[in-house]
Design a protein around this motif. Structure first.
Motif, PDB file in Angstrom:
ATOM      1  N   PRO A  89       0.801  -1.230   0.000  1.00 42.83           N
ATOM      2  CA  PRO A  89       0.000   0.000   0.000  1.00 42.83           C
ATOM      3  C   PRO A  89       0.829   1.273   0.000  1.00 42.83           C
ATOM      4  CG  PRO A  89      -0.963  -1.592   1.478  1.00 42.83           C
ATOM      5  CD  PRO A  89       0.346  -2.183   1.045  1.00 42.83           C
ATOM      6  N   ASP A  90       2.055   1.229   0.545  1.00 46.81           N
ATOM      7  CA  ASP A  90       2.885   2.443   0.567  1.00 46.81           C
ATOM      8  C   ASP A  90       3.600   2.686  -0.747  1.00 46.81           C
ATOM      9  OD1 ASP A  90       4.746   0.456   0.551  1.00 46.81           O
ATOM     10  OD2 ASP A  90       5.831   1.136   2.336  1.00 46.81           O
ATOM     11  N   GLY A  91       3.476   1.763  -1.711  1.00 45.74           N
ATOM     12  CA  GLY A  91       4.087   1.927  -3.016  1.00 45.74           C
ATOM     13  C   GLY A  91       5.358   1.163  -3.210  1.00 45.74           C
ATOM     14  N   SER A  92       5.917   0.601  -2.177  1.00 47.58           N
ATOM     15  CA  SER A  92       7.148  -0.179  -2.318  1.00 47.58           C
ATOM     16  C   SER A  92       6.836  -1.537  -2.921  1.00 47.58           C
ATOM     17  CB  SER A  92       7.833  -0.338  -0.963  1.00 47.58           C
ATOM     18  OG  SER A  92       6.986  -1.035  -0.061  1.00 47.58           O
ATOM     19  N   ASN A  93       7.844  -2.139  -3.538  1.00 42.30           N
ATOM     20  CA  ASN A  93       7.635  -3.394  -4.253  1.00 42.30           C
ATOM     21  C   ASN A  93       7.675  -4.587  -3.319  1.00 42.30           C
ATOM     22  OD1 ASN A  93       9.274  -5.768  -5.934  1.00 42.30           O
ATOM     23  ND2 ASN A  93       7.501  -4.857  -6.975  1.00 42.30           N
ATOM     24  N   GLU A  94       6.793  -5.569  -3.598  1.00 44.84           N
ATOM     25  CA  GLU A  94       6.766  -6.813  -2.849  1.00 44.84           C
ATOM     26  C   GLU A  94       7.094  -7.998  -3.742  1.00 44.84           C
ATOM     27  OE1 GLU A  94       3.880  -9.206   0.280  1.00 44.84           O
ATOM     28  OE2 GLU A  94       3.003  -7.828  -1.169  1.00 44.84           O
ATOM     29  N   PHE A  95       6.726  -7.901  -5.029  1.00 42.81           N
ATOM     30  CA  PHE A  95       6.931  -9.044  -5.912  1.00 42.81           C
ATOM     31  C   PHE A  95       7.042  -8.566  -7.352  1.00 42.81           C
ATOM     32  CE2 PHE A  95       4.848 -11.973  -8.904  1.00 42.81           C
ATOM     33  CZ  PHE A  95       5.735 -13.040  -8.848  1.00 42.81           C
ATOM     34  N   LEU A  96       7.951  -9.157  -8.105  1.00 47.46           N
ATOM     35  CA  LEU A  96       8.119  -8.944  -9.533  1.00 47.46           C
ATOM     36  C   LEU A  96       8.273 -10.299 -10.197  1.00 47.46           C
ATOM     37  CD1 LEU A  96      10.687  -6.031  -9.272  1.00 47.46           C
ATOM     38  CD2 LEU A  96       8.407  -5.803 -10.233  1.00 47.46           C
ATOM     39  N   HIS A 110      13.771  -5.095  -4.843  1.00 47.90           N
ATOM     40  CA  HIS A 110      12.813  -5.100  -3.739  1.00 47.90           C
ATOM     41  C   HIS A 110      12.673  -3.698  -3.139  1.00 47.90           C
ATOM     42  CE1 HIS A 110      10.293  -7.182  -0.882  1.00 47.90           C
ATOM     43  NE2 HIS A 110      10.909  -6.542   0.130  1.00 47.90           N
ATOM     44  N   GLY A 111      11.514  -3.455  -2.526  1.00 49.12           N
ATOM     45  CA  GLY A 111      11.246  -2.147  -1.908  1.00 49.12           C
ATOM     46  C   GLY A 111      11.120  -1.070  -2.974  1.00 49.12           C
ATOM     47  N   TRP A 112      11.985  -0.056  -2.884  1.00 51.54           N
ATOM     48  CA  TRP A 112      11.995   1.017  -3.888  1.00 51.54           C
ATOM     49  C   TRP A 112      13.170   0.893  -4.853  1.00 51.54           C
ATOM     50  CZ3 TRP A 112       8.036   4.362  -4.448  1.00 51.54           C
ATOM     51  CH2 TRP A 112       7.113   4.435  -3.398  1.00 51.54           C
ATOM     52  N   GLY A 113      13.823  -0.254  -4.771  1.00 49.35           N
ATOM     53  CA  GLY A 113      14.967  -0.441  -5.656  1.00 49.35           C
ATOM     54  C   GLY A 113      14.602  -0.519  -7.124  1.00 49.35           C
ATOM     55  N   TRP A 114      13.350  -0.810  -7.454  1.00 48.68           N
ATOM     56  CA  TRP A 114      12.902  -0.921  -8.847  1.00 48.68           C
ATOM     57  C   TRP A 114      13.053   0.367  -9.638  1.00 48.68           C
ATOM     58  CZ3 TRP A 114       9.032   2.526  -9.776  1.00 48.68           C
ATOM     59  CH2 TRP A 114       8.302   2.980  -8.656  1.00 48.68           C
ATOM     60  N   LEU A 155      -1.557   8.238  -7.641  1.00 44.72           N
ATOM     61  CA  LEU A 155      -2.464   7.087  -7.666  1.00 44.72           C
ATOM     62  C   LEU A 155      -2.617   6.488  -6.276  1.00 44.72           C
ATOM     63  CD1 LEU A 155      -1.296   5.277 -10.952  1.00 44.72           C
ATOM     64  CD2 LEU A 155      -3.335   6.670 -10.620  1.00 44.72           C
ATOM     65  N   LEU A 156      -1.519   6.445  -5.513  1.00 47.11           N
ATOM     66  CA  LEU A 156      -1.585   5.906  -4.147  1.00 47.11           C
ATOM     67  C   LEU A 156      -2.536   6.727  -3.279  1.00 47.11           C
ATOM     68  CD1 LEU A 156       2.202   5.095  -3.513  1.00 47.11           C
ATOM     69  CD2 LEU A 156       0.378   3.463  -4.027  1.00 47.11           C
ATOM     70  N   ASN A 185      -2.885  -4.433  -1.362  1.00 48.91           N
ATOM     71  CA  ASN A 185      -1.839  -4.573  -2.369  1.00 48.91           C
ATOM     72  C   ASN A 185      -2.217  -3.780  -3.625  1.00 48.91           C
ATOM     73  OD1 ASN A 185      -1.406  -7.684  -1.064  1.00 48.91           O
ATOM     74  ND2 ASN A 185       0.435  -6.536  -1.612  1.00 48.91           N
ATOM     75  N   TRP A 186      -1.179  -3.495  -4.459  1.00 41.24           N
ATOM     76  CA  TRP A 186      -1.362  -2.943  -5.798  1.00 41.24           C
ATOM     77  C   TRP A 186      -0.801  -3.952  -6.792  1.00 41.24           C
ATOM     78  CZ3 TRP A 186      -3.505   1.681  -7.523  1.00 41.24           C
ATOM     79  CH2 TRP A 186      -3.899   2.577  -6.532  1.00 41.24           C
TER      80      TRP A 186
END
Length: 641
Positions: free
Chosen positions: A77-84, A100-104, A123-124, A162-163
């Motif tokens: 929900p905070d916009g950080s990545n959980e899965f790719l 992972h996280g904001w590393g994307w 969007l968030l 989740n997004w």
């Protein structure tokens, strides 16, 4: 997200080892267990089996996600990545730990990151699905455009947990768009370079685009072109009304057509254009665009209108009997006039022709025109004294529709009809002061305005004027403008009266007798000397016009082959003077001079009016003025102080 392993298999396994494997695990009937086995006892073996099944399910799900021909992601929900998914990692070359996280973020183009993050944060905050375009770096370092789509996933309470989203390669689409835009720019540069007006219109004829030639001509912007009132702003209202139904029907037919209408230039001038409409159809044959090109035809329209006017004037001249067909005579006075005509004709100077009524002023004007550089263009004659004062301005300069009662349509004036040629203003002394002012402007500025219109029109006309009045006296009396007089009197030509051309009378008589004899179907062998002497003794107050009329009457009445007239036709009866009779001189000229001087003396130098010498002597004022001038009489010496 680390997949279904997030269920933490190790924690459940550790709990099972600390318990007696032979003992059943009690689970409250109010609590739901993994896999939906609620209210049942599970052994460690059962849990191991359950986890194995879940692992198999997770692997299948992971294979499915990794197989999807798109880059798939899941964020918190905070916009950080959980899965790719694996395709994302394979494409970017980043590991799970790096992304992972904001590393994307490092996988996106530096120039796009700020906009990408701003849009993503928006969007968030909104919690609404959305799309973002950005360039993603491939493992080999090449950037390609991707369309990022994201949607929120909510729990039963509506809270975002989740997004989920995908990344779709749109590089080819972006390149096609860029090429299309470049092609459009190139096309616009090409159309802007074409020195012809081009307007692209919708199937309904609504303007969508205009090239630079249109903008330069009208002074409008491209935004002005796309407004609903574009056509009303640039085309003449009369043409819009005249062509409305015709254009509407042609647009519906969907085939090429053309119309002529006037377009407003940025300086306020209307010019005629030929508008050609060409349709453009798509592959299915549907009309998608109209391409309208405008060609300036103002010069052609002016030439056509000038030709029509010249033809009208020519027909009028053919229908109208001229005073005579050519100049006849060889006297010294006439030779002097013809010498002046030869000298002034090649110039564009204004000529003022003066002389008594019937001396042939129009004939001299035509001689000047025929020997000028304008001889191939129109010669327009206007008798200013024969036109109503209220209509003379309209006759000379034309009028617009509705300019006055009865003006049902636009009418061009004589000046406009004579453009490029010569205009002859006969009896110019009869013009009102208002019209004199307008005429002065034409002579000074070479432009005029139609009645009821504020738009100035340029004109190239040579002006020849004629009068039987004393314009200098009119200037002194305030009835004729002094500045106009000097503009007209650039090159004065004075025509002698017939009594000053006595030597030309036999030639004129012979010419007119032959002319009217042919019309009457008669033939005369000779003219008696008595008849010629009678013609030469007569004063001819109406000059050549009177001579012409007398001869025409005599030709009709003569029954033999010898031409003669009735002597009583040529008797000039003068009223007896109210004072002492002036003795007659030995010669006719001296007697005439004495009679005029006597009349002036009795009237104290006044020529016109009820108490003037012209009235006393019973002759026209114009004739008396001319005789005073030709005899060298100073009429001012008879005026009392």
């Amino acid at each position: 997200m680390s997949g279904l392993e997030s269920i933490r298999r190790k924690d459940f396994t550790a709990s099972a080892k600390t318990a007696d494997v032979s003992e059943a695990l009690a689970v409250s009937s109010a609590r739901k267990g993994i896999g939906g086995f609620s209210g049942q006892y599970r052994t460690g073996a059962d849990l191991e089996k359950l986890f194995d099944e879940l692992k198999i399910s997770e692997d299948k799900f992971r294979v499915m996600i990794d197989t999807i021909p798109a880059l798939v992601w899941c964020n918190l929900p905070d916009g950080s990545n959980e899965f790719l998914n694996q395709r994302w990692h394979d494409y970017t070359g980043l590991s799970e730990e790096e992304a992972h996280g904001w590393g994307w973020r490092v996988a996106f183009h530096p120039d796009d990151q700020e906009k990408l993050l701003d849009t993503w944060k928006g969007l968030l905050l909104s919690g609404e699905p959305g799309e973002i375009e950005a360039r993603l770096r491939r493992f080999d370092g090449e950037y390609r455009w991707f369309l990022i789509r994201g949607v929120p996933h909510r729990d039963e309470s509506g809270k975002i947990v989740n997004w989920y989203g995908t990344l779709t390669d749109i590089e080819d689409h972006k390149r096609a768009e860029q090429k299309l835009r470049q092609d459009e720019r190139d096309l616009r540069r090409i159309t802007d370079a074409i020195p012809q007006s081009i307007v692209i219109q919708s199937p309904e004829g609504i303007p969508l685009y205009a090239n630079q030639a249109v903008l330069d001509y009208t002074g409008l912007t491209i935004e002005d072109v796309t407004t609903s009132d574009f056509r009303a702003r640039i085309f003449h209202s009369e043409d819009l009304e005249r062509l409305r139904e015709e254009r509407k029907a042609a647009l519906l037919r969907g085939i090429p057509f053309e119309i002529e209408q006037r377009a407003l230039r940025k300086d306020g001038q209307y010019r005629w254009f030929l508008i050609r409409y060409n349709p453009f159809h798509d592959e299915q044959g549907r009309l998608v665009r109209w391409y309208a090109t405008g060609t300036d035809i103002e010069d052609r329209k002016r030439a056509e209108e000038r030709t029509r006017n010249e033809n009208v004037a020519l027909r009028e001249e053919i229908d109208r009997s001229s005073l005579f067909e050519e100049i006849v005579g060889s006297s010294a006075a006439l030779r002097q006039v013809l010498s002046q005509v030869e000298k002034v004709s090649p110039t564009d100077s204004t000529v003022l022709i003066s002389g008594e009524t019937g001396t042939g002023k129009e004939l001299i004007a035509r001689a000047v025109h025929k020997r000028s550089n304008r001889s191939a263009r129109a010669f327009i004659r206007v008798n200013c004294g024969a036109i109503s004062p209220s209509l003379i301005a309209s006759e000379l300069f034309g009028h617009e529709k509705g300019a006055f009662t009865g003006a049902l349509q636009r009418r061009i004036g004589r000046f406009e009809a004579a453009d490029g040629g010569t205009i002859f203003l006969d009896e110019i002394g009869d013009l009102s002061i208002e019209v004199q002012i307008a005429l002065l402007r034409v002579l000074q500025e070479r432009e005029f305005e139609r009645v009821g219109c504020s738009q100035s029109l340029p004109v190239d006309v040579r002006v020849l004027a004629a009068t039987n009045r004393d314009l200098k006296s009119g200037v002194n009396a305030g009835t004729f403008r002094q500045d106009l007089f000097y503009r007209l009197n650039v090159f004065p030509i004075h025509l002698p009266s017939l009594s000053e051309r006595v030597d030309d009378i036999p030639l004129l008589v012979e010419y007119f007798v032959d002319r009217y004899a042919q019309k009457a179907g008669k033939k005369f062998k000779d003219i008696t000397s008595k008849t010629l002497a009678l013609f030469q003794r007569y004063l001819w107050p109406e000059n050549i016009r009177e001579l012409q009329n007398v001869i025409e009457r005599a030709v009709i009445l003569c029954d033999n082959e010898t031409f003669s007239i009735d002597e009583t036709w040529l008797k000039l009866e003068l009223p007896p003077p109210s004072g002492p009779v002036v003795p007659l001189a030995a010669t006719l000229i001296e007697r005439e001079k004495q009679m005029i001087e006597a009349g002036l003396a009795q009237c104290q130098g006044r020529v016109s009016g009820p108490s003037g010498a012209a009235h006393k002597l019973g002759i026209p004022r114009q004739t008396l003025d001319a005789r005073i001038l030709s005899l060298g009489i100073n009429k001012h010496r008879f005026k009392t102080s």
